[in-house]
Motif scaffolding. Structure first.
Motif, PDB file in Angstrom:
ATOM      1  N   ASP A 102      -5.862  10.113   3.741  1.00  0.00           N
ATOM      2  CA  ASP A 102      -5.952  10.313   5.275  1.00  0.00           C
ATOM      3  C   ASP A 102      -5.889  11.647   5.688  1.00  0.00           C
ATOM      4  O   ASP A 102      -5.356  12.422   5.782  1.00  0.00           O
ATOM      5  N   LEU A 103      -7.478  11.988   5.803  1.00  0.00           N
ATOM      6  CA  LEU A 103      -7.682  13.571   6.248  1.00  0.00           C
ATOM      7  C   LEU A 103      -7.247  13.899   7.773  1.00  0.00           C
ATOM      8  O   LEU A 103      -6.710  15.078   7.579  1.00  0.00           O
ATOM      9  N   LEU A 147       5.623  12.440  -8.979  1.00  0.00           N
ATOM     10  CA  LEU A 147       5.388  11.178  -8.601  1.00  0.00           C
ATOM     11  C   LEU A 147       3.614  11.208  -8.363  1.00  0.00           C
ATOM     12  O   LEU A 147       2.667  10.612  -8.951  1.00  0.00           O
ATOM     13  N   ILE A 148       3.337  12.022  -7.333  1.00  0.00           N
ATOM     14  CA  ILE A 148       2.158  12.031  -6.821  1.00  0.00           C
ATOM     15  C   ILE A 148       1.079  12.615  -7.712  1.00  0.00           C
ATOM     16  O   ILE A 148      -0.258  12.554  -7.783  1.00  0.00           O
ATOM     17  N   THR A 149       1.450  13.907  -8.246  1.00  0.00           N
ATOM     18  CA  THR A 149       0.634  14.673  -9.304  1.00  0.00           C
ATOM     19  C   THR A 149       0.371  13.972 -10.416  1.00  0.00           C
ATOM     20  O   THR A 149      -0.554  14.349 -11.258  1.00  0.00           O
ATOM     21  N   GLY A 150       1.326  12.981 -10.882  1.00  0.00           N
ATOM     22  CA  GLY A 150       0.957  12.106 -11.806  1.00  0.00           C
ATOM     23  C   GLY A 150       0.118  10.775 -11.879  1.00  0.00           C
ATOM     24  O   GLY A 150      -0.144  10.102 -12.869  1.00  0.00           O
ATOM     25  N   LEU A 151      -0.354  10.518 -10.586  1.00  0.00           N
ATOM     26  CA  LEU A 151      -1.132   9.426 -10.400  1.00  0.00           C
ATOM     27  C   LEU A 151      -2.673   9.648 -11.045  1.00  0.00           C
ATOM     28  O   LEU A 151      -3.092  10.398 -11.084  1.00  0.00           O
ATOM     29  N   SER A 152      -3.016   8.536 -12.065  1.00  0.00           N
ATOM     30  CA  SER A 152      -3.892   8.405 -12.644  1.00  0.00           C
ATOM     31  C   SER A 152      -5.387   8.654 -11.884  1.00  0.00           C
ATOM     32  O   SER A 152      -5.754   8.090 -11.068  1.00  0.00           O
ATOM     33  N   GLN A 153      -6.223   9.270 -12.690  1.00  0.00           N
ATOM     34  CA  GLN A 153      -7.715   9.512 -11.988  1.00  0.00           C
ATOM     35  C   GLN A 153      -8.274   8.265 -12.017  1.00  0.00           C
ATOM     36  O   GLN A 153      -9.491   7.964 -11.653  1.00  0.00           O
ATOM     37  N   ARG A 154      -7.810   7.217 -12.922  1.00  0.00           N
ATOM     38  CA  ARG A 154      -8.682   5.819 -12.778  1.00  0.00           C
ATOM     39  C   ARG A 154      -8.535   4.816 -11.592  1.00  0.00           C
ATOM     40  O   ARG A 154      -9.069   4.044 -11.417  1.00  0.00           O
ATOM     41  N   ILE A 155      -7.477   5.377 -10.626  1.00  0.00           N
ATOM     42  CA  ILE A 155      -7.258   4.724  -9.497  1.00  0.00           C
ATOM     43  C   ILE A 155      -8.390   5.327  -8.399  1.00  0.00           C
ATOM     44  O   ILE A 155      -8.620   6.468  -8.416  1.00  0.00           O
ATOM     45  N   LYS A 156      -8.881   4.348  -7.894  1.00  0.00           N
ATOM     46  CA  LYS A 156     -10.128   4.549  -6.884  1.00  0.00           C
ATOM     47  C   LYS A 156      -9.401   5.238  -5.758  1.00  0.00           C
ATOM     48  O   LYS A 156      -8.343   5.070  -5.037  1.00  0.00           O
ATOM     49  N   ARG A 157     -10.071   6.575  -5.200  1.00  0.00           N
ATOM     50  CA  ARG A 157      -9.676   7.396  -3.987  1.00  0.00           C
ATOM     51  C   ARG A 157     -10.644   6.754  -2.936  1.00  0.00           C
ATOM     52  O   ARG A 157     -11.591   6.859  -3.233  1.00  0.00           O
ATOM     53  N   ILE A 158     -10.211   6.614  -1.708  1.00  0.00           N
ATOM     54  CA  ILE A 158     -10.790   6.148  -0.775  1.00  0.00           C
ATOM     55  C   ILE A 158     -10.407   7.002   0.509  1.00  0.00           C
ATOM     56  O   ILE A 158      -9.212   7.543   0.864  1.00  0.00           O
ATOM     57  N   LEU A 159     -11.383   7.856   1.181  1.00  0.00           N
ATOM     58  CA  LEU A 159     -11.189   8.794   2.109  1.00  0.00           C
ATOM     59  C   LEU A 159     -11.272   8.120   3.631  1.00  0.00           C
ATOM     60  O   LEU A 159     -11.967   7.236   3.909  1.00  0.00           O
ATOM     61  N   LYS A 160     -10.138   8.341   4.330  1.00  0.00           N
ATOM     62  CA  LYS A 160      -9.985   7.687   5.591  1.00  0.00           C
ATOM     63  C   LYS A 160     -10.112   9.130   6.530  1.00  0.00           C
ATOM     64  O   LYS A 160      -9.578  10.023   6.303  1.00  0.00           O
ATOM     65  N   ASN A 161     -10.574   8.806   7.673  1.00  0.00           N
ATOM     66  CA  ASN A 161     -10.920   9.834   8.872  1.00  0.00           C
ATOM     67  C   ASN A 161     -11.588  10.792   8.266  1.00  0.00           C
ATOM     68  O   ASN A 161     -11.182  11.981   8.625  1.00  0.00           O
TER      69      ASN A 161
END
Length: 368
Positions: free
Chosen positions: A12-13, A354-368
């Motif tokens: 969420d930008l 937790l957050i820095t360990g999130l895999s890069q295979r998870i799709k990132r979706i930009l909001k706003n």
């Protein structure tokens, strides 16, 4: 808000902009702001985050390693980028991409000067890092005369900034230690400016330091975790907005009879008829085994569903016995309601991990 049809990380930008504005409101208008975007911008999307913040007026960016800075430069970021932990093998790339190194030892200083000379540089900007008590990286104050001699005997590099790193700005029980670190840094700065015959930029405050020690903002402050919605203290968290929401879907439901087990090593055994749901993410995505066996819960339609059994590499099983839900329904792992801070606490770890360990295979979706 995007509805999940698979596992996604929503960024969420607008929330990012809110956090940036809040943090900037805590410093003087003339104080520069360094946005820390290392580790994929704390697990999100470094380039998207940096572009948004550059448009908002961020003065500097910080990354841990040279390859992170290269990604930003090649993506169009023009603001100064500091590399906090540069390695000798990457010095030529660092210089060619116009990145600024944080130099923390005499060996690294000598090697960097040699590389800058080899590439024909004059007055290449560097930051000098001093150890004031974190005892991780940095020069000792007694090394200042030797550093000054090295600097004065060449013209390939120029010291434009001094920095240090504080250990416990969020901990009220460590205020005396933080004050000691700040006094040490202040003494280093005064001595360095005399030896270098210049007035360098200084930066020492992190997110909690911006809030709790504003008198020590010097010419620039650094913020990482605060930009992403977390302030290490409840009263700061209340002013910030989590930028990331991790979502997934129910892939399949099962009815488990009494005495049956779920998952590897049969770590969950049902005492009564239980309805379970399987989610398509696991420890390969950054949700480790420490979150399993009933310690942690996720949210479905605003209701808590505990994670049961062992977390698998690509799947998690949850108990949905008392929740009306169907296969394909959206599941919130963490976000604005169930926060990453709350989620990580259940496994006795911290938001950063937790957050820095999130895999890069998870799709990132930009909001706003």
């Amino acid at each position: 808000m995007a509805k999940a049809e698979e596992t996604i990380l929503e960024i969420d930008l607008k929330a990012l902009g809110h956090n940036y504005t809040y943090l900037r409101s805590k410093i003087k208008p003339e104080t520069k702001f360094m946005a820390v975007v290392k580790a994929y911008a704390y697990g999100s999307d470094a380039l998207a985050i940096a572009k948004y913040l550059e448009n908002l007026g961020t003065d500097y960016f910080a990354v841990a390693y040279v390859n992170e800075g290269v990604t930003l430069r090649e993506g169009g970021i023009t603001a100064p980028i500091v590399v906090l932990h540069p390695q000798k093998v990457h010095f030529k790339t660092l210089i060619r991409k116009n990145l600024q190194p944080s130099i923390y030892s005499k060996a690294i200083l000598s090697d960097f000067i040699a590389t800058a000379k080899e590439l024909g540089k004059t007055d290449y900007p560097i930051h000098l890092k001093f150890n004031t008590g974190l005892n991780r990286l940095g020069f000792s104050d007694h090394e200042l005369p030797d550093i000054a001699t090295i600097i004065q005997q060449q013209n390939a590099v120029k010291v434009i900034a001094l920095l240090s790193h504080l250990a416990a700005t969020e901990d009220p029980n460590e205020m005396d230690f933080t004050d000691l670190q700040l006094k040490r840094f202040d003494a280093v700065c005064k001595k360095a400016d005399t030896l270098f015959k210049s007035n360098t930029l200084k930066h020492v405050l992190n997110t909690s330091g911006i809030i709790n020690y504003p008198h020590a903002q010097y010419g620039m402050v650094r913020s990482g975790i605060g930009l992403y919605g977390y302030g290490n203290e409840a009263h700061i968290d209340a002013e910030l907005q989590p930028v990331m929401t991790l979502k997934t879907i129910i892939a399949q439901k099962h009815t488990i009879l009494p005495g049956e087990s779920v998952g590897y090593n049969r770590k969950y055994k049902s005492e009564h008829k239980t309805v379970t749901a399987t989610l398509p993410l696991g420890h390969a995505d950054g949700i480790g085994r420490q979150y399993g066996q009933g310690k942690t819960y996720v949210s479905i339609h605003g209701k808590a569903a505990p994670i049961i059994g062992n977390v698998c590499m690509d799947m998690i099983m949850i108990d949905v016995t008392d929740i009306e839900c169907e296969e394909g329904d959206e599941v919130i792992i963490f976000g604005k309601e169930l926060t990453a801070h709350e989620f990580s606490k259940t496994a006795q770890t911290i938001t950063y991990e937790l957050i820095t360990g999130l895999s890069q295979r998870i799709k990132r979706i930009l909001k706003n």
